[in-house]
Design an enzyme around this catalytic site. Structure first.
Site, PDB file in Angstrom:
ATOM      1  N   LYS A   9       0.835  -1.197   0.000  1.00 42.47           N
ATOM      2  CA  LYS A   9       0.000   0.000   0.000  1.00 42.47           C
ATOM      3  C   LYS A   9       0.883   1.266   0.000  1.00 42.47           C
ATOM      4  O   LYS A   9       2.098   1.183   0.236  1.00 42.47           O
ATOM      5  CB  LYS A   9      -0.919  -0.042   1.217  1.00 42.47           C
ATOM      6  CG  LYS A   9      -1.979  -1.169   1.148  1.00 42.47           C
ATOM      7  CD  LYS A   9      -2.803  -1.203   2.430  1.00 42.47           C
ATOM      8  CE  LYS A   9      -3.969  -2.151   2.347  1.00 42.47           C
ATOM      9  NZ  LYS A   9      -4.732  -2.184   3.633  1.00 42.47           N
ATOM     10  N   THR A 125      -5.220  -7.178  10.910  1.00 42.48           N
ATOM     11  CA  THR A 125      -5.578  -5.919  10.235  1.00 42.48           C
ATOM     12  C   THR A 125      -5.101  -4.689  11.027  1.00 42.48           C
ATOM     13  O   THR A 125      -4.597  -3.731  10.446  1.00 42.48           O
ATOM     14  CB  THR A 125      -7.121  -5.831  10.072  1.00 42.48           C
ATOM     15  OG1 THR A 125      -7.564  -6.987   9.386  1.00 42.48           O
ATOM     16  CG2 THR A 125      -7.529  -4.588   9.322  1.00 42.48           C
ATOM     17  N   HIS A 159      -1.915  -5.262   1.623  1.00 42.43           N
ATOM     18  CA  HIS A 159      -3.182  -5.981   1.424  1.00 42.43           C
ATOM     19  C   HIS A 159      -2.843  -7.412   1.051  1.00 42.43           C
ATOM     20  O   HIS A 159      -1.895  -7.645   0.304  1.00 42.43           O
ATOM     21  CB  HIS A 159      -3.996  -5.366   0.276  1.00 42.43           C
ATOM     22  CG  HIS A 159      -5.091  -6.278  -0.205  1.00 42.43           C
ATOM     23  ND1 HIS A 159      -6.314  -6.365   0.422  1.00 42.43           N
ATOM     24  CD2 HIS A 159      -5.114  -7.199  -1.208  1.00 42.43           C
ATOM     25  CE1 HIS A 159      -7.050  -7.287  -0.188  1.00 42.43           C
ATOM     26  NE2 HIS A 159      -6.344  -7.811  -1.186  1.00 42.43           N
TER      27      HIS A 159
HETATM   28  P1  ADP Z   1      -7.524  -6.901   5.886  1.00 47.80           P
HETATM   29  O1  ADP Z   1      -6.747  -5.903   5.044  1.00 47.80           O
HETATM   30  O2  ADP Z   1      -6.730  -7.378   7.060  1.00 47.80           O
HETATM   31  O3  ADP Z   1      -8.112  -8.021   5.071  1.00 47.80           O
HETATM   32  P2  ADP Z   1     -10.191  -5.727   5.924  1.00 47.80           P
HETATM   33  O4  ADP Z   1     -10.432  -6.444   4.640  1.00 47.80           O
HETATM   34  O5  ADP Z   1     -11.214  -5.910   7.007  1.00 47.80           O
HETATM   35  O6  ADP Z   1      -8.754  -6.092   6.523  1.00 47.80           O
HETATM   36  O7  ADP Z   1     -10.070  -4.160   5.671  1.00 47.80           O
HETATM   37  C1  ADP Z   1      -9.412  -3.663   4.514  1.00 47.80           C
HETATM   38  C2  ADP Z   1      -8.531  -2.502   4.906  1.00 47.80           C
HETATM   39  O8  ADP Z   1      -9.345  -1.447   5.410  1.00 47.80           O
HETATM   40  C3  ADP Z   1      -7.540  -2.765   6.060  1.00 47.80           C
HETATM   41  O9  ADP Z   1      -6.371  -3.389   5.618  1.00 47.80           O
HETATM   42  C4  ADP Z   1      -7.309  -1.374   6.585  1.00 47.80           C
HETATM   43  O10 ADP Z   1      -6.376  -0.639   5.797  1.00 47.80           O
HETATM   44  C5  ADP Z   1      -8.685  -0.753   6.426  1.00 47.80           C
HETATM   45  N1  ADP Z   1      -9.501  -0.916   7.649  1.00 47.80           N
HETATM   46  C6  ADP Z   1     -10.054  -2.052   8.125  1.00 47.80           C
HETATM   47  N2  ADP Z   1     -10.756  -1.838   9.252  1.00 47.80           N
HETATM   48  C7  ADP Z   1     -10.627  -0.524   9.490  1.00 47.80           C
HETATM   49  C8  ADP Z   1     -11.097   0.329  10.514  1.00 47.80           C
HETATM   50  N3  ADP Z   1     -11.827  -0.126  11.510  1.00 47.80           N
HETATM   51  N4  ADP Z   1     -10.788   1.632  10.458  1.00 47.80           N
HETATM   52  C9  ADP Z   1     -10.030   2.125   9.454  1.00 47.80           C
HETATM   53  N5  ADP Z   1      -9.542   1.373   8.468  1.00 47.80           N
HETATM   54  C10 ADP Z   1      -9.834   0.079   8.475  1.00 47.80           C
HETATM   55 MG    MG Z   2      -9.595  -7.983   3.600  1.00 46.34          MG
END
Ligand code: ADP
Ligand code: MG
Length: 192
Positions: A9, A125, A159
């Protein structure tokens, strides 16, 4: 054999940690089969984080509520709502902005159990909850409290597709079939 999509990212690119992160995947023996350094368009970001994937939106909302409860912060006061879907939609907008802050480095890794392995190497995350040794645990300290109070997405470097189905949806968004290569790494001979 599985494939997964990894994206370094904008915070990883801007902090000059691309090589450091890529080397962690390389040394495991995971094979890079496609790669692109790209400025993400809003169309691509919108598709990558689809508005109709309710479980994803609610999941982000839940992470925020959990973190706010732990911190003793009222979500209605800070964000105007305590509804997980509404919070999720708000975060998605911040996320789409974040992904366009600078170029990102997107690549596809291939290997046995690669989806699960890569998630393990990335960590939780929320960097705050990511153990040392993981990418998010070693290189960042963000939390949903910090991020959401500043009305931005969590900056967590990387990601990685969350499941085999997610990888199968995401990879064709970023790569055409002829941009994905087939070759042999030496581990394949050693492991038999
Ligand atoms: P991951 O990337 O671990 O799969 P998610 O798919 O739930 O997590 O979320 C996508 C992205 O959104 C995260 O990597 C993070 O950058 C952002 N994100 C997730 N949850 C939050 C949150 N509660 N507040 C702000 N940003 C968030
Ligand atoms: Mg995700």
């Amino acid at each position: 054999m599985e494939q997964t999509l990894v994206i370094l990212k904008p915070d990883a690119v801007q902090r000059g940690l691309m090589g450091e992160i890529i080397s962690r995947f390389e040394r495991i023996g995971l094979k890079m089969v496609a790669a692109r350094f790209v400025m993400v368009t809003s169309e691509l970001a919108e598709k990558h984080y689809p508005i109709d994937r309710e479980s994803f939106l609610r999941g982000m909302g839940e992470k925020t509520l959990e973190n706010y409860t732990k911190m003793g912060v009222d979500p209605v006061d800070k964000l105007g709502t305590a509804d997980t879907l509404e919070i999720g939609k708000m975060i998605r907008e911040w996320l789409i902005q974040y992904m366009q802050e600078s170029p990102v480095f997107a690549f596809v890794l291939e290997g046995p159990h690669v989806v699960e392995l890569v998630r393990k190497v990335c960590g939780h995350t929320l960097p705050l909850l990511s153990p040392p040794g993981t990418i998010r645990g070693d290189f960042c300290f963000d939390s949903s409290y910090l991020a959401n109070t500043a009305k931005r997405a969590i900056k967590n470097m990387v990601h990685a597709s969350g499941s085999v189905e997610e990888a199968q949806y995401e990879i064709p968004l970023w790569f055409a079939k002829d941009q994905i290569f087939s070759y042999t790494r030496v581990e394949e001979k050693v492991m038999g």
